[in-house]
Write an enzyme that holds these catalytic residues in place. Structure first.
Site, short mmCIF file in Angstrom:
data_model
loop_
_atom_site.label_atom_id
_atom_site.label_comp_id
_atom_site.label_asym_id
_atom_site.label_seq_id
_atom_site.Cartn_x
_atom_site.Cartn_y
_atom_site.Cartn_z
N GLU A 11 0.83 -1.19 0.00
CA GLU A 11 0.00 0.00 0.00
C GLU A 11 0.87 1.25 0.00
O GLU A 11 0.64 2.21 -0.76
CB GLU A 11 -0.88 -0.03 1.24
CG GLU A 11 -1.92 1.05 1.34
CD GLU A 11 -2.78 0.81 2.57
OE1 GLU A 11 -3.92 0.40 2.39
OE2 GLU A 11 -2.29 1.02 3.69
N ASP A 198 -12.81 -9.31 6.40
CA ASP A 198 -13.67 -10.48 6.67
C ASP A 198 -15.03 -10.02 7.15
O ASP A 198 -15.19 -8.91 7.66
CB ASP A 198 -13.03 -11.40 7.71
CG ASP A 198 -12.83 -10.70 9.05
OD1 ASP A 198 -13.80 -10.61 9.82
OD2 ASP A 198 -11.71 -10.24 9.32
#
Length: 230
Positions: A11, A198
């Site tokens: 990132e 998740d």
């Protein structure tokens, strides 16, 4: 100047590729890259995992670079069923779920002898980030809510339920509240941005490599647009 703290090396690399780096500084085993992104002054750094690393990194941004805003981007686990894998949560506020001074009569999450233990993100940054995310990442949803942090990787269903019961969080991770507390103490506006890895109820899964690729793309898109409009 905006300080951008990334959690994932990929990132940070994505942001570095887009920015014009003018100089680098190494402090506390961290590499701070200073330069411009879309002609705006920025410092980009990966802090490492956990609250101590995050707090040290934030203080260096304040002391060495005199940043006037701090944005932390990374990943988190969802605590609400309506937040899907890949969606983004923007912090309304943050607190530490593993702060426990209940033996002295405090509630869970309360930091003794501080005026507050719940650190509010800068509303202008929150509103700007929400607008930017909806514009540059139309394929995902963006939520504004509480980010809770602790030096624990939370995967246990019972622990997730406990955190939700006590703190009403939207997602849980390991750095945001430390960055927020440090920014608060230095009176620097901040925002925590989290891509969700998740589902809260574990009902859906995505290959992590696929998730990471999409999360990095969404994050870099968002950070670039925020800097451009800030």
């Amino acid at each position: 100047m905006i300080g951008i703290i990334g959690a994932m090396e990929e990132e940070v690399s994505g942001l570095k590729e887009k920015m014009k780096t003018e100089k680098t500084l190494k402090r506390a085993s961290m590499e701070f890259c200073q330069g411009t992104l879309d002609n705006k002054e920025v410092v980009v750094v990966r802090c490492g995992i956990g609250k101590v690393n995050a707090a040290i990194c934030t203080q260096i941004l304040v002391d060495e670079f005199k940043v006037n805003a701090i944005i932390n981007t990374g990943i988190a686990g969802s605590l609400k069923n309506e937040i899907n894998i890949g969606d983004i949560v923007l912090s309304s506020d943050t607190l530490q779920h593993d702060m426990d001074a209940t033996g002295f009569g405090y509630e869970y999450g309360v930091i003794p002898r501080m005026e507050t233990s719940c650190f509010e993100a800068d509303k202008n940054l929150v509103n700007l980030a929400k607008e930017c995310c909806e514009r540059v990442n139309p394929d995902i949803s963006v939520f504004v809510g509480r980010v809770v942090s602790g030096d624990q990787f939370i995967s246990d269903r019972e622990k997730k339920n406990w955190i939700v019961e006590h703190f009403k969080g939207y997602c849980t991770e390991m750095e945001g509240a430390a960055i927020a507390q440090t920014a608060y103490l230095n009176q620097v506006p901040f925002l925590i941005v989290r891509a969700i890895s998740d589902k809260a109820d574990d009902s859906a899964h995505m290959d992590y490599a696929e998730f990471e690729k999409k999360a990095i793309l969404h994050s870099v898109n968002l950070m670039t647009e925020i800097v451009k409009k800030w």
